[in-house]
Write a protein that holds these residues in place. Structure first.
Motif, short mmCIF file in Angstrom:
data_model
loop_
_atom_site.label_atom_id
_atom_site.label_comp_id
_atom_site.label_asym_id
_atom_site.label_seq_id
_atom_site.Cartn_x
_atom_site.Cartn_y
_atom_site.Cartn_z
N GLN A 226 -55.65 35.30 -16.15
CA GLN A 226 -56.53 34.32 -16.76
C GLN A 226 -56.13 34.11 -18.22
O GLN A 226 -55.97 35.08 -18.97
CB GLN A 226 -57.99 34.78 -16.67
N LEU A 227 -55.99 32.84 -18.59
CA LEU A 227 -55.61 32.49 -19.95
C LEU A 227 -56.68 31.62 -20.57
O LEU A 227 -57.38 30.87 -19.86
CB LEU A 227 -54.27 31.74 -19.96
N PRO A 228 -56.85 31.69 -21.89
CA PRO A 228 -57.84 30.83 -22.56
C PRO A 228 -57.51 29.36 -22.37
O PRO A 228 -56.35 28.98 -22.17
CB PRO A 228 -57.72 31.25 -24.03
N ASP A 229 -58.54 28.51 -22.43
CA ASP A 229 -58.34 27.07 -22.27
C ASP A 229 -57.38 26.52 -23.32
O ASP A 229 -56.57 25.62 -23.04
CB ASP A 229 -59.68 26.34 -22.36
#
Length: 220
Positions: free
Chosen positions: A2-5
């Motif tokens: 999961q990566l930040p927007d």
């Protein structure tokens, strides 16, 4: 994973190439933002072809640059507009041998080269302008593509080979008249006309008009 927007949005706007780029920057100018680029292919006296770059900047300047081997040589920088504004378009007309430069409020017509500004043989050769050559008979710096007659009296030294062989000998310069004021022409762009204004025959709002030049008007 999961990566930040913010990271995902950056990746979308900045896609990566599959293989790395091996080339290096051809021209770096500190504090200058380039806005437009157009390239002309110029044949020199030795029958070699050189890339001539016309580069517009955000401050309304034009850089004339020739690519010589692995380096870029800036021949000259020209201030185009009285009020700084970005260069929005560059177009070369090979039939008319002019460069057309557009901004939000003006369109300019400029010769691809102004060789007569070099008034001596050293200045002409050291400029390393592929459009220009020194005429030993007329003792003037001339445009090769506009020269009428034999090219046997013309000389160039784009790679400075003449200078690398020792102290060169030069022709004595002769008096050359100043360039014509009309070399840089201003074209007025009619963006819109007010209510009730007269429209010249055959002209629609948004068309370009060539502004008539006043005799003796200063060059821009």
């Amino acid at each position: 994973m999961q990566l930040p927007d913010a990271t995902l949005n950056f990746a979308k706007k900045h896609p990566l190439m599959e293989d790395k780029a091996l080339a290096r920057p051809l021209l770096l100018t500190k504090g200058v933002n380039f806005t437009r680029l157009v390239v002309d292919r110029v044949s020199s006296l030795d029958q070699r072809a050189y890339n001539m770059l016309f580069i517009g900047t955000a401050e309304g300047w034009l850089q004339r640059v020739v690519v010589l081997g692995n380096e870029a040589h800036v021949i000259e920088e020209i201030q185009l507009f009285e009020t700084p504004q970005p260069v929005d378009s560059l177009t070369i007309s090979h039939s008319k041998k002019y460069l057309y430069i557009g901004s939000r409020s003006e369109v300019l017509q400029l010769p691809l080269a102004n060789c007569s500004r070099y008034q001596s043989q050293p200045d002409c050769l050291l400029a390393r302008d592929p459009y220009c050559a020194w005429d030993s008979e007329g003792r003037a710096c001339v445009r090769i593509d506009l020269h009428r007659g034999s090219t046997s009296s013309l000389s160039q030294d784009l790679m400075l080979e003449r200078f690398s062989r020792g102290k060169p000998k030069f022709d004595k310069p002769v008096s050359i008249p100043s360039p014509e004021h009309s070399r840089l022409k201003n074209i007025t762009v009619v963006v819109g006309l007010g209510h009730g204004a007269a429209v010249p025959a055959g002209l629609q709002p948004g068309s370009a008009l060539l502004a008539p030049e006043r005799p003796g008007a200063p060059a821009r």
